[in-house]
Design an enzyme around this catalytic site. Structure first.
Site, mmCIF file in Angstrom:
data_model
loop_
_atom_site.group_PDB
_atom_site.id
_atom_site.type_symbol
_atom_site.label_atom_id
_atom_site.label_comp_id
_atom_site.label_asym_id
_atom_site.label_seq_id
_atom_site.Cartn_x
_atom_site.Cartn_y
_atom_site.Cartn_z
ATOM 1 N N ASN A 1 -17.470 -2.179 -0.941
ATOM 2 C CA ASN A 1 -16.855 -2.975 -2.236
ATOM 3 C C ASN A 1 -16.529 -4.208 -1.422
ATOM 4 O O ASN A 1 -16.771 -4.669 -0.558
ATOM 5 C CB ASN A 1 -15.645 -2.129 -2.508
ATOM 6 C CG ASN A 1 -15.203 -2.625 -3.887
ATOM 7 O OD1 ASN A 1 -15.718 -2.846 -4.794
ATOM 8 N ND2 ASN A 1 -13.877 -2.990 -3.970
ATOM 9 N N LYS A 2 -15.960 -5.092 -2.618
ATOM 10 C CA LYS A 2 -15.704 -6.514 -2.365
ATOM 11 C C LYS A 2 -14.787 -6.643 -0.970
ATOM 12 O O LYS A 2 -13.950 -5.903 -0.552
ATOM 13 C CB LYS A 2 -14.880 -7.130 -3.468
ATOM 14 C CG LYS A 2 -14.481 -8.482 -3.094
ATOM 15 C CD LYS A 2 -15.470 -9.572 -3.228
ATOM 16 C CE LYS A 2 -16.636 -9.346 -4.309
ATOM 17 N NZ LYS A 2 -17.987 -10.047 -4.028
ATOM 18 N N GLN B 1 -11.646 -13.137 -7.897
ATOM 19 C CA GLN B 1 -12.206 -12.455 -9.133
ATOM 20 C C GLN B 1 -10.727 -11.533 -9.641
ATOM 21 O O GLN B 1 -10.745 -11.186 -10.663
ATOM 22 C CB GLN B 1 -13.241 -11.447 -8.897
ATOM 23 C CG GLN B 1 -14.544 -12.026 -8.507
ATOM 24 C CD GLN B 1 -14.694 -12.079 -7.033
ATOM 25 O OE1 GLN B 1 -13.670 -12.334 -6.519
ATOM 26 N NE2 GLN B 1 -15.962 -12.160 -6.501
ATOM 27 N N ARG C 1 -21.239 -10.549 -12.660
ATOM 28 C CA ARG C 1 -20.979 -10.071 -11.456
ATOM 29 C C ARG C 1 -20.622 -8.654 -11.558
ATOM 30 O O ARG C 1 -20.054 -8.334 -13.017
ATOM 31 C CB ARG C 1 -20.243 -10.910 -10.622
ATOM 32 C CG ARG C 1 -19.105 -11.591 -11.542
ATOM 33 C CD ARG C 1 -17.810 -11.356 -11.062
ATOM 34 N NE ARG C 1 -17.221 -10.140 -10.538
ATOM 35 C CZ ARG C 1 -16.623 -9.299 -11.153
ATOM 36 N NH1 ARG C 1 -16.619 -9.110 -12.235
ATOM 37 N NH2 ARG C 1 -16.327 -8.294 -10.521
ATOM 38 N N GLY C 2 -20.334 -7.918 -10.696
ATOM 39 C CA GLY C 2 -19.941 -6.431 -10.749
ATOM 40 C C GLY C 2 -21.162 -5.574 -10.967
ATOM 41 O O GLY C 2 -22.087 -5.899 -11.731
ATOM 42 N N ALA C 3 -21.294 -4.638 -10.026
ATOM 43 C CA ALA C 3 -22.543 -3.883 -9.840
ATOM 44 C C ALA C 3 -23.193 -3.079 -11.151
ATOM 45 O O ALA C 3 -24.288 -3.362 -11.559
ATOM 46 C CB ALA C 3 -22.242 -2.700 -8.924
ATOM 47 N N ARG D 1 -29.117 -9.767 -5.367
ATOM 48 C CA ARG D 1 -27.695 -9.134 -4.539
ATOM 49 C C ARG D 1 -28.129 -7.998 -4.054
ATOM 50 O O ARG D 1 -28.328 -6.882 -4.531
ATOM 51 C CB ARG D 1 -26.751 -8.945 -5.697
ATOM 52 C CG ARG D 1 -26.545 -10.202 -6.510
ATOM 53 C CD ARG D 1 -25.774 -11.207 -5.706
ATOM 54 N NE ARG D 1 -24.397 -10.748 -5.130
ATOM 55 C CZ ARG D 1 -23.244 -10.950 -5.730
ATOM 56 N NH1 ARG D 1 -23.048 -11.036 -7.046
ATOM 57 N NH2 ARG D 1 -22.041 -10.353 -5.054
ATOM 58 N N ASP E 1 -19.698 -0.974 -4.947
ATOM 59 C CA ASP E 1 -20.964 -1.636 -5.121
ATOM 60 C C ASP E 1 -22.121 -0.438 -4.379
ATOM 61 O O ASP E 1 -23.262 -0.636 -4.969
ATOM 62 C CB ASP E 1 -21.150 -2.981 -4.381
ATOM 63 C CG ASP E 1 -20.353 -4.011 -5.242
ATOM 64 O OD1 ASP E 1 -20.968 -4.693 -5.917
ATOM 65 O OD2 ASP E 1 -19.319 -4.105 -5.082
#
Length: 343
Positions: free
Chosen positions: A236-237, A185, A46-48, A81, A226
């Site tokens: 973002n998250k 996270q 995970r993470g762009a 995603r 992201d």
């Protein structure tokens, strides 16, 4: 030391399983594009930036079976995603390289491209970190959200890259990490990797950030991204927008750190960004135990959008961009285009 997020080994892609951290360090082996896509969807990776790199390797795996398989893989990986623009940037880069590559060397060439993308990401993060570190004082307490560190990238990190670079410069930086519900996270990943590097970190519940700022305990908020629209609105998250509002109220600078590949000049504003909605079970359960009755509806967006006017600066490997972002992002995009064209 934080393990590699992803690596190529014996003809397969190995992904650090971020679902198992901090209890266990293990790797998931992906031997084809479908296994890579599943690993992206279930947040093994995970993470762009890390998602983009993993997708590039997944496409390279598919290329071993020819162009038809590659085309299918690019389509499949592109549906994993929807919010992270790095995913589509990486797949487009792979697609363009494939178009100019003879069939006989397709798989080998695309693997080299994926490897180059991985190497370039680490280098970009280091440059980004060096730029962003200048925004922090010699003694700073940073609040961050989710995980925008080595685990979210191919190494070093974006928001945490800023922290790492500042520490490497001799600055004394301590971090508060939001736990980041519902998948935690921040509590599981950010705290784990900072502790591994010996950087002081304290975990707080998401709802504690306001009280912390009210006490004057935060010098800056630094988060990842992201997708960044041309006007500076940033996805973002989920929970990032709330932090930005709190930071503005308490006069705390709010910085977004992300590679230039996260900037989407095709979108003018944040309302155009597609926001992924995830399985409600992520909210209904905590550590496997039910905490919300099955009959009660759950809304579970993975991201929110922070308006440009709440952002103090955007940090990329191309430098620190200041408001008004519609102007600074456009100028930087034009400069980069001229460089590519040799003008």
């Amino acid at each position: 030391m934080v393990p590699e997020t992803l690596r190529w080994n014996n003809g397969a892609l190995e992904l650090l399983d971020q679902r198992a951290i901090p209890s266990e360090v293990r790797f998931v082996v992906c031997g084809d594009a479908e296994e890579t896509a599943a690993a992206i969807e279930n947040m093994t990776v995970r993470g762009a930036p890390a998602i983009g790199a993993a997708a590039a390797y997944g496409a390279a795996l598919a290329a071993r079976d020819g162009r038809k398989a590659l085309h299918w893989a690019v389509e499949r990986l592109g549906k994993t995603r929807p919010t992270a623009v790095n995913l589509f940037w990486a797949l487009e880069r792979i697609r363009r390289r494939a178009e100019e590559t003879p069939e006989g060397s397709l798989a080998e060439t695309l693997l080299r491209e994926a490897e180059a993308l991985r190497t370039e990401d680490v280098a970009a993060n280091r440059r980004l970190g060096a730029y962003g570190a200048k925004l922090l004082g010699w003694r700073s307490t940073v609040l961050t959200h989710c995980n925008a560190g080595a685990l979210a990238t191919c190494g070093y990190g974006t928001a945490l890259g800023v922290v790492r670079a500042a520490v490497e410069q001799g600055k004394r930086v301590a971090v508060y990490a939001d736990e980041t519900r519902p998948v935690l996270q921040g509590g599981r990943l950010t705290a784990w990797e900072l502790a591994a590097d010996g950087i002081p970190v304290t975990v707080i519940c998401d709802g504690m950030a306001g009280a912390l700022m009210q006490q004057g305990a935060v010098d800056a908020v630094v988060v990842g991204a992201d997708r960044i629209a041309a006007g500076g609105d940033t996805a973002n998250k989920i929970g990032t927008y709330s932090l930005a509002v709190l930071a503005r109220h308490h006069d705390v600078p709010f910085y977004v750190a992300a590679p230039w590949s996260t900037v989407d000049m095709a979108l003018s504003e944040g309302s155009e960004i597609v926001i992924e909605e995830r399985n409600p079970e992520e909210v209904r359960r905590f550590a496997g135990a039910p905490i919300v009755a099955e009959a009660i509806p759950v809304w579970n967006p993975a991201f929110d959008v922070t308006p440009a006017e709440l952002i103090s600066a955007i940090v990329t490997e191309q430098g620190v961009l200041m408001p008004p972002f519609a102007e600074s992002l456009r100028e930087r995009a034009e400069d980069l285009k001229k460089k590519r064209e040799g003008r």
